[in-house]
Design a protein around this motif. Structure first.
Motif, PDB file in Angstrom:
ATOM      1  N   MET A   1      77.787  43.895  32.023  1.00 24.04           N
ATOM      2  CA  MET A   1      76.884  44.335  30.965  1.00 24.04           C
ATOM      3  C   MET A   1      77.462  45.587  30.326  1.00 24.04           C
ATOM      4  O   MET A   1      78.098  46.399  30.977  1.00 24.04           O
ATOM      5  CB  MET A   1      75.503  44.648  31.530  1.00 24.04           C
ATOM      6  N   LYS A   2      77.221  45.757  29.057  1.00 28.06           N
ATOM      7  CA  LYS A   2      77.708  46.933  28.343  1.00 28.06           C
ATOM      8  C   LYS A   2      76.767  48.092  28.643  1.00 28.06           C
ATOM      9  O   LYS A   2      75.579  48.059  28.337  1.00 28.06           O
ATOM     10  CB  LYS A   2      77.755  46.651  26.841  1.00 28.06           C
ATOM     11  N   VAL A   3      77.301  49.122  29.261  1.00 32.00           N
ATOM     12  CA  VAL A   3      76.546  50.319  29.591  1.00 32.00           C
ATOM     13  C   VAL A   3      77.147  51.464  28.778  1.00 32.00           C
ATOM     14  O   VAL A   3      78.357  51.648  28.763  1.00 32.00           O
ATOM     15  CB  VAL A   3      76.638  50.635  31.101  1.00 32.00           C
ATOM     16  N   THR A   4      76.303  52.219  28.123  1.00 26.71           N
ATOM     17  CA  THR A   4      76.786  53.325  27.302  1.00 26.71           C
ATOM     18  C   THR A   4      76.926  54.596  28.132  1.00 26.71           C
ATOM     19  O   THR A   4      76.372  54.689  29.239  1.00 26.71           O
ATOM     20  CB  THR A   4      75.829  53.597  26.131  1.00 26.71           C
ATOM     21  N   GLU A   5      77.637  55.564  27.564  1.00 27.75           N
ATOM     22  CA  GLU A   5      77.755  56.854  28.252  1.00 27.75           C
ATOM     23  C   GLU A   5      76.391  57.523  28.374  1.00 27.75           C
ATOM     24  O   GLU A   5      76.121  58.205  29.354  1.00 27.75           O
ATOM     25  CB  GLU A   5      78.738  57.764  27.516  1.00 27.75           C
ATOM     26  N   GLN A   6      75.521  57.303  27.401  1.00 24.75           N
ATOM     27  CA  GLN A   6      74.159  57.846  27.472  1.00 24.75           C
ATOM     28  C   GLN A   6      73.406  57.221  28.651  1.00 24.75           C
ATOM     29  O   GLN A   6      72.711  57.923  29.385  1.00 24.75           O
ATOM     30  CB  GLN A   6      73.402  57.606  26.153  1.00 24.75           C
ATOM     31  N   ASP A   7      73.562  55.902  28.847  1.00 25.77           N
ATOM     32  CA  ASP A   7      72.936  55.239  29.998  1.00 25.77           C
ATOM     33  C   ASP A   7      73.430  55.868  31.299  1.00 25.77           C
ATOM     34  O   ASP A   7      72.646  56.112  32.223  1.00 25.77           O
ATOM     35  CB  ASP A   7      73.272  53.742  30.015  1.00 25.77           C
ATOM     36  N   LEU A   8      74.728  56.114  31.361  1.00 23.40           N
ATOM     37  CA  LEU A   8      75.322  56.704  32.560  1.00 23.40           C
ATOM     38  C   LEU A   8      74.792  58.122  32.776  1.00 23.40           C
ATOM     39  O   LEU A   8      74.452  58.492  33.898  1.00 23.40           O
ATOM     40  CB  LEU A   8      76.841  56.710  32.454  1.00 23.40           C
ATOM     41  N   ARG A   9      74.702  58.910  31.701  1.00 21.56           N
ATOM     42  CA  ARG A   9      74.187  60.279  31.817  1.00 21.56           C
ATOM     43  C   ARG A   9      72.747  60.283  32.334  1.00 21.56           C
ATOM     44  O   ARG A   9      72.392  61.062  33.223  1.00 21.56           O
ATOM     45  CB  ARG A   9      74.254  60.990  30.469  1.00 21.56           C
ATOM     46  N   VAL A  10      71.917  59.416  31.769  1.00 23.03           N
ATOM     47  CA  VAL A  10      70.508  59.352  32.190  1.00 23.03           C
ATOM     48  C   VAL A  10      70.404  58.910  33.640  1.00 23.03           C
ATOM     49  O   VAL A  10      69.668  59.494  34.442  1.00 23.03           O
ATOM     50  CB  VAL A  10      69.703  58.404  31.262  1.00 23.03           C
ATOM     51  N   THR A  11      71.164  57.871  34.003  1.00 23.24           N
ATOM     52  CA  THR A  11      71.147  57.373  35.385  1.00 23.24           C
ATOM     53  C   THR A  11      71.619  58.448  36.358  1.00 23.24           C
ATOM     54  O   THR A  11      71.020  58.651  37.417  1.00 23.24           O
ATOM     55  CB  THR A  11      72.017  56.112  35.512  1.00 23.24           C
ATOM     56  N   ALA A  12      72.685  59.153  35.995  1.00 22.02           N
ATOM     57  CA  ALA A  12      73.200  60.220  36.860  1.00 22.02           C
ATOM     58  C   ALA A  12      72.166  61.333  37.006  1.00 22.02           C
ATOM     59  O   ALA A  12      71.948  61.842  38.110  1.00 22.02           O
ATOM     60  CB  ALA A  12      74.503  60.767  36.290  1.00 22.02           C
ATOM     61  N   HIS A  13      71.514  61.688  35.905  1.00 22.96           N
ATOM     62  CA  HIS A  13      70.497  62.742  35.962  1.00 22.96           C
ATOM     63  C   HIS A  13      69.336  62.331  36.869  1.00 22.96           C
ATOM     64  O   HIS A  13      68.898  63.107  37.719  1.00 22.96           O
ATOM     65  CB  HIS A  13      69.994  63.056  34.549  1.00 22.96           C
ATOM     66  N   LEU A  14      68.838  61.122  36.683  1.00 19.80           N
ATOM     67  CA  LEU A  14      67.720  60.644  37.497  1.00 19.80           C
ATOM     68  C   LEU A  14      68.095  60.525  38.963  1.00 19.80           C
ATOM     69  O   LEU A  14      67.251  60.679  39.849  1.00 19.80           O
ATOM     70  CB  LEU A  14      67.221  59.298  36.966  1.00 19.80           C
TER      71      LEU A  14
END
Length: 100
Positions: free
Chosen positions: A5-18
């Motif tokens: 699945m295409k995951v954006t850097e924003q998705d990664l940032r949010v996931t890492a933060h959470l």
């Protein structure tokens, strides 16, 4: 093999933060790919037909087995406290952890 699945850097940032994770810049591309692969796998699982499958908590049937409650000899107070770092009046003494 299923396409990731295409995951954006924003998705990664949010996931890492959470997740309270710090992802170093040099590991960002690998983390993006891993997260995409994981989400693709979960997406595949959501396509499995579970219409006739009963919900379960465990994969195998489990039954609680309780022993009968019997009074048995236990340690004496002296034996239980023999290795206690702190004791007072026949009880374990522990440091105060709450103020007030």
């Amino acid at each position: 093999m299923v396409e990731s699945m295409k995951v954006t850097e924003q998705d990664l940032r949010v996931t890492a933060h959470l997740s309270r994770l710090s992802i170093p810049t040099e590991e960002k591309e690998e983390a993006l790919a891993s997260l995409g692969d994981f989400l693709s796998y979960v997406d595949n699982l959501s396509r499995v037909d579970t219409q006739d499958v009963q919900p379960t908590t465990y994969a195998l049937p489990i039954e609680n087995v309780f022993r009968t409650d019997e009074v048995r000899p236990s340690l004496s107070n002296e034996a239980a406290l023999s290795n206690a770092p702190l004791q007072e009046d026949g009880y374990f003494k522990v440091p105060k952890v709450l103020e007030g």
